[in-house]
Design a protein around this motif. Structure first.
Motif, PDB file in Angstrom:
ATOM      1  N   LYS A  75       0.833  -1.199   0.000  1.00  0.00           N
ATOM      2  CA  LYS A  75       0.000   0.000   0.000  1.00  0.00           C
ATOM      3  C   LYS A  75       0.874   1.256   0.000  1.00  0.00           C
ATOM      4  CE  LYS A  75      -3.922  -2.298   2.228  1.00  0.00           C
ATOM      5  NZ  LYS A  75      -4.909  -2.405   1.157  1.00  0.00           N
ATOM      6  N   ALA A 120      -6.749   9.289  -0.280  1.00  0.00           N
ATOM      7  CA  ALA A 120      -6.710   9.811   1.090  1.00  0.00           C
ATOM      8  C   ALA A 120      -5.271  10.175   1.458  1.00  0.00           C
ATOM      9  CB  ALA A 120      -7.236   8.752   2.050  1.00  0.00           C
ATOM     10  N   VAL A 162      -7.851   5.738   9.702  1.00  0.00           N
ATOM     11  CA  VAL A 162      -7.736   4.412   9.103  1.00  0.00           C
ATOM     12  C   VAL A 162      -6.315   3.876   9.254  1.00  0.00           C
ATOM     13  CG1 VAL A 162      -8.075   3.089   6.970  1.00  0.00           C
ATOM     14  CG2 VAL A 162      -9.541   5.047   7.464  1.00  0.00           C
ATOM     15  N   LYS A 179      -3.843   0.668   8.187  1.00  0.00           N
ATOM     16  CA  LYS A 179      -3.791  -0.450   7.226  1.00  0.00           C
ATOM     17  C   LYS A 179      -2.444  -1.150   7.255  1.00  0.00           C
ATOM     18  CE  LYS A 179      -6.720   1.621   3.687  1.00  0.00           C
ATOM     19  NZ  LYS A 179      -6.848   1.979   2.265  1.00  0.00           N
ATOM     20  N   VAL A 207      -7.487  -3.827   7.340  1.00  0.00           N
ATOM     21  CA  VAL A 207      -7.890  -2.431   7.505  1.00  0.00           C
ATOM     22  C   VAL A 207      -8.719  -2.237   8.774  1.00  0.00           C
ATOM     23  CG1 VAL A 207      -9.248  -0.556   6.474  1.00  0.00           C
ATOM     24  CG2 VAL A 207      -7.920  -2.076   5.013  1.00  0.00           C
ATOM     25  N   ILE A 249     -10.897   0.811  10.711  1.00  0.00           N
ATOM     26  CA  ILE A 249     -11.370   2.201  10.734  1.00  0.00           C
ATOM     27  C   ILE A 249     -11.631   2.517  12.195  1.00  0.00           C
ATOM     28  CG2 ILE A 249     -13.162   3.795   9.925  1.00  0.00           C
ATOM     29  CD1 ILE A 249     -13.361   1.987   7.428  1.00  0.00           C
ATOM     30  N   GLU A 308      -4.022   6.613   7.657  1.00  0.00           N
ATOM     31  CA  GLU A 308      -4.687   7.297   6.552  1.00  0.00           C
ATOM     32  C   GLU A 308      -5.913   8.061   7.019  1.00  0.00           C
ATOM     33  OE1 GLU A 308      -4.663   4.911   2.887  1.00  0.00           O
ATOM     34  OE2 GLU A 308      -6.816   5.117   2.935  1.00  0.00           O
ATOM     35  N   GLU A 309      -6.157   9.158   6.367  1.00  0.00           N
ATOM     36  CA  GLU A 309      -7.362   9.957   6.627  1.00  0.00           C
ATOM     37  C   GLU A 309      -8.585   9.140   6.199  1.00  0.00           C
ATOM     38  OE1 GLU A 309      -8.447  13.954   4.225  1.00  0.00           O
ATOM     39  OE2 GLU A 309      -7.355  12.470   3.087  1.00  0.00           O
ATOM     40  N   CYS A 310      -9.700   9.300   6.883  1.00  0.00           N
ATOM     41  CA  CYS A 310     -10.905   8.544   6.556  1.00  0.00           C
ATOM     42  C   CYS A 310     -11.723   9.302   5.508  1.00  0.00           C
ATOM     43  CB  CYS A 310     -11.750   8.335   7.814  1.00  0.00           C
ATOM     44  SG  CYS A 310     -13.113   7.209   7.551  1.00  0.00           S
ATOM     45  N   MET A 311     -12.085   8.602   4.447  1.00  0.00           N
ATOM     46  CA  MET A 311     -12.882   9.230   3.391  1.00  0.00           C
ATOM     47  C   MET A 311     -14.340   8.816   3.567  1.00  0.00           C
ATOM     48  SD  MET A 311     -10.438   8.626   0.082  1.00  0.00           S
ATOM     49  CE  MET A 311     -10.287   6.869   0.246  1.00  0.00           C
ATOM     50  N   GLU A 314     -18.968   3.560  -2.371  1.00  0.00           N
ATOM     51  CA  GLU A 314     -17.819   2.964  -3.045  1.00  0.00           C
ATOM     52  C   GLU A 314     -18.216   2.329  -4.371  1.00  0.00           C
ATOM     53  OE1 GLU A 314     -15.004   0.682  -0.568  1.00  0.00           O
ATOM     54  OE2 GLU A 314     -16.141   1.410   1.148  1.00  0.00           O
ATOM     55  N   LYS A 324     -18.976  -5.961   0.656  1.00  0.00           N
ATOM     56  CA  LYS A 324     -17.899  -6.616   1.406  1.00  0.00           C
ATOM     57  C   LYS A 324     -18.324  -7.192   2.753  1.00  0.00           C
ATOM     58  CE  LYS A 324     -13.633  -4.837  -0.488  1.00  0.00           C
ATOM     59  NZ  LYS A 324     -13.507  -3.528  -1.134  1.00  0.00           N
ATOM     60  N   MET A 370     -13.719   5.668  -3.664  1.00  0.00           N
ATOM     61  CA  MET A 370     -14.719   6.279  -2.795  1.00  0.00           C
ATOM     62  C   MET A 370     -15.208   7.501  -3.575  1.00  0.00           C
ATOM     63  SD  MET A 370     -15.631   5.658   0.471  1.00  0.00           S
ATOM     64  CE  MET A 370     -14.360   5.331   1.660  1.00  0.00           C
ATOM     65  N   VAL A 419      -9.333   4.180  -2.889  1.00  0.00           N
ATOM     66  CA  VAL A 419      -9.232   3.497  -1.601  1.00  0.00           C
ATOM     67  C   VAL A 419      -8.075   2.500  -1.674  1.00  0.00           C
ATOM     68  CG1 VAL A 419     -10.409   2.002   0.073  1.00  0.00           C
ATOM     69  CG2 VAL A 419     -11.710   3.710  -1.192  1.00  0.00           C
TER      70      VAL A 419
HETATM   71  P1  AMP Z   1      -9.160  -2.280   1.501  1.00  0.00           P
HETATM   72  O1  AMP Z   1      -8.711  -3.578   2.126  1.00  0.00           O
HETATM   73  O2  AMP Z   1      -8.079  -1.269   1.305  1.00  0.00           O
HETATM   74  O3  AMP Z   1     -10.036  -2.514   0.316  1.00  0.00           O
HETATM   75  O4  AMP Z   1     -10.167  -1.642   2.546  1.00  0.00           O
HETATM   76  C1  AMP Z   1     -11.326  -2.330   2.935  1.00  0.00           C
HETATM   77  C2  AMP Z   1     -12.437  -1.343   3.164  1.00  0.00           C
HETATM   78  O5  AMP Z   1     -12.087  -0.412   4.187  1.00  0.00           O
HETATM   79  C3  AMP Z   1     -12.739  -0.487   1.952  1.00  0.00           C
HETATM   80  O6  AMP Z   1     -13.605  -1.108   1.057  1.00  0.00           O
HETATM   81  C4  AMP Z   1     -13.373   0.727   2.600  1.00  0.00           C
HETATM   82  O7  AMP Z   1     -14.731   0.474   2.885  1.00  0.00           O
HETATM   83  C5  AMP Z   1     -12.640   0.852   3.902  1.00  0.00           C
HETATM   84  N1  AMP Z   1     -11.565   1.858   3.792  1.00  0.00           N
HETATM   85  C6  AMP Z   1     -10.285   1.660   3.443  1.00  0.00           C
HETATM   86  N2  AMP Z   1      -9.598   2.816   3.438  1.00  0.00           N
HETATM   87  C7  AMP Z   1     -10.461   3.786   3.790  1.00  0.00           C
HETATM   88  C8  AMP Z   1     -10.363   5.211   3.986  1.00  0.00           C
HETATM   89  N3  AMP Z   1      -9.214   5.867   3.817  1.00  0.00           N
HETATM   90  N4  AMP Z   1     -11.468   5.868   4.372  1.00  0.00           N
HETATM   91  C9  AMP Z   1     -12.633   5.208   4.582  1.00  0.00           C
HETATM   92  N5  AMP Z   1     -12.794   3.895   4.424  1.00  0.00           N
HETATM   93  C10 AMP Z   1     -11.722   3.171   4.036  1.00  0.00           C
END
Ligand code: AMP
Ligand code: GLY
Length: 440
Positions: free
Chosen positions: A103, A118, A141, A143, A153, A155, A185-188, A192, A214, A273, A282
């Motif tokens: 990432k 983000a 967030v 990760k 991940v 949140i 990471e900042e939350c968006m 989606e 998901k 997002m 994302v």
């Molecule tokens: P990922 O494994 O990166 O796909 O993240 C899984 C889920 O976490 C995503 O589908 C989003 O719903 C949520 N997510 C990841 N990053 C963010 C972010 N920066 N802000 C808000 N939601 C996030």
């Protein structure tokens, strides 16, 4: 042309099915396979699962094209190993696959290419990570940097939760090597949707956008899963947003990778997002989504074998985005999306994404096979002792249907989901519900 498909889940069943129906393809070989893939491909057994075993099989079979479905072999450089001995491969090398497997790398590419995402920083030191997390406010967030099967991940909605997630990753190495580095990471905020680009190293062609579900339960409740269902196209992804996603995200990302000497030949999947400021990334994946492939591929017109070969050989550009499905069907170099809608409902084993039983007999598959414009893709299935189809994984089947209207596609996909049965069958009842036109 003979095509080797690597992987044996629902995504690979959809790939093998469309490849087998391509005029350019004479045979599909999918080692391991599953009882669904067996109906469209030959599934020899593989002596072992090392890259050497794969190369041996490809040599013995004299395949013309290798299509790699899942991310793990791509991240481990299976694409490079095939290419190094002269095979033509659809799927990026280890360097390109880092867009998913790291990432921090993905963020670096996005920063350099000016791709909206983000705000984030990567850390190996927990105290520095915590300071930065607190400076971003809540929610925040956290990760894991590497592959964590969709579970990396958090949140965090409180300071304590953020600190716990940071410690679990960096101090306790919850995901092993994948969590030696984390991203804070900042939350968006926003709905989606995902966009997919077919890439040949220099050129990218967008495919129809899709939306995954998901969480395990209705109303987006419960734990995260690999994906419980999907639909395409996505009405909230307007023409304007789609154009922005293509020209501000997919194209500059591929160009930035090319500028770094990475020849990216495969699918570039951007999870987006749709924020008030426009689409933001994302995450990127280096392959088709599962179950997104199951809704994109039935709508894709054209010869899939030719299309993937053109990507693998770096000659996508002369292909045309056909003006209509009819044109794509008649011209071997045409790519188009059929009008209409496609929906898939995943049937999971009771207990998924936690532990679940295996070996339970599945009924209703033959009846389901007679439905028009519908396919039950096999993911976690196997043959029992007397040859019957049994459950063998968390996500078992992907009940897919397509039609002129989304409502009819939904209705048909659920007719399949009801007809096919096994003990403990679990599925969401609200796949695509948010995209259905409100009743008058
Ligand atoms: P990922 O494994 O990166 O796909 O993240 C899984 C889920 O976490 C995503 O589908 C989003 O719903 C949520 N997510 C990841 N990053 C963010 C972010 N920066 N802000 C808000 N939601 C996030
Ligand atoms: N369905 C999400 C993924 O394939 O990553």
């Amino acid at each position: 042309m003979k095509v080797l498909v690597v992987g044996n889940g629902g995504r690979e069943h959809a790939l093998a099915w469309r490849l087998a129906a391509s005029p350019s393809v004479t045979e599909v070989v999918c080692p391991g396979g599953n009882p669904g893939i067996e109906q469209v491909a030959r599934c020899p057994s593989l002596e072992g699962n090392t890259h050497a075993h794969w190369l041996d099989l490809a040599r013995t079979e004299r395949v013309d094209l290798v299509v790699v479905g899942p991310e793990a072999p791509l991240a481990e450089g299976l694409g490079d190993d095939f290419r190094n001995v002269g095979f033509t491969v659809f799927g990026p090398g280890r360097d390109g696959a880092m867009i998913e497997s790291s990432k921090a790398f993905a963020k670096d590419v996005m920063r350099a290419a000016g791709v909206p995402t983000a705000k984030a920083k990567s850390f190996t030191d927990p105290e520095q990570a915590k300071d930065y997390a607190h400076s971003l406010g809540l929610p925040v967030v956290i990760k894991a940097d590497g592959l964590a099967a969709g579970k990396g991940v958090t949140i965090a909605t409180s300071r304590e939760e953020a600190e716990k997630a940071i410690d679990e990753n960096l101090s306790e190495k919850r995901f092993g090597a994948s969590s030696e580095r984390i991203l804070v990471e900042e939350c968006m905020v926003g709905p989606e949707a995902s966009v997919f680009g077919l890439c040949d190293g220099k050129t990218v062609y967008p495919l129809v956008p899709a939306q995954d579900h998901k969480r395990a339960y209705d109303g987006d409740k419960g734990p995260n899963t690999g994906g419980m269902g999907a639909y395409a196209p996505v009405p909230i992804m307007t023409e304007e947003l789609f154009t922005a996603a293509f020209s501000e995200i997919l194209r500059p990302t591929l160009e930035e990778m090319a500028a770094r000497g990475i020849e990216y030949r495969g699918v570039l999947y951007a999870g987006l997002m749709l924020t008030e400021e426009g689409p933001k990334v994302v995450e990127f994946n280096c392959r088709f989504g599962d179950p997104e492939a199951q809704v994109i591929l039935p709508l894709l017109e054209g010869d899939l074998g030719e299309i993937l070969l053109a990507c693998a050989e770096g000659r996508l550009e002369p292909m045309t985005m056909a003006a209509s499905p009819t044109e794509a069907r008649s011209a071997p170099t045409g790519i188009a999306t059929a009008p209409g809608h496609c929906v898939t409902v995943v049937l999971a084993s009771g207990g998924y994404p936690g532990s679940y039983p295996k070996g339970l007999p599945i009924t209703g598959l033959e009846e389901a096979a007679n439905m028009e414009n519908a396919m039950v893709f096999h993911a976690g299935t196997a043959r029992g002792d007397s040859g019957e189809v049994v459950t063998a994984g968390g996500r078992v089947l992907s009940c897919t249907a397509w039609d002129r209207t989304l409502a009819r596609a939904v209705e048909k996909a659920y007719a399949l989901a009801d007809r096919v049965d096994f003990e403990g069958k679990m599925f969401r009842r609200d796949i695509a519900a948010r995209a259905l036109p409100k009743e008058e």
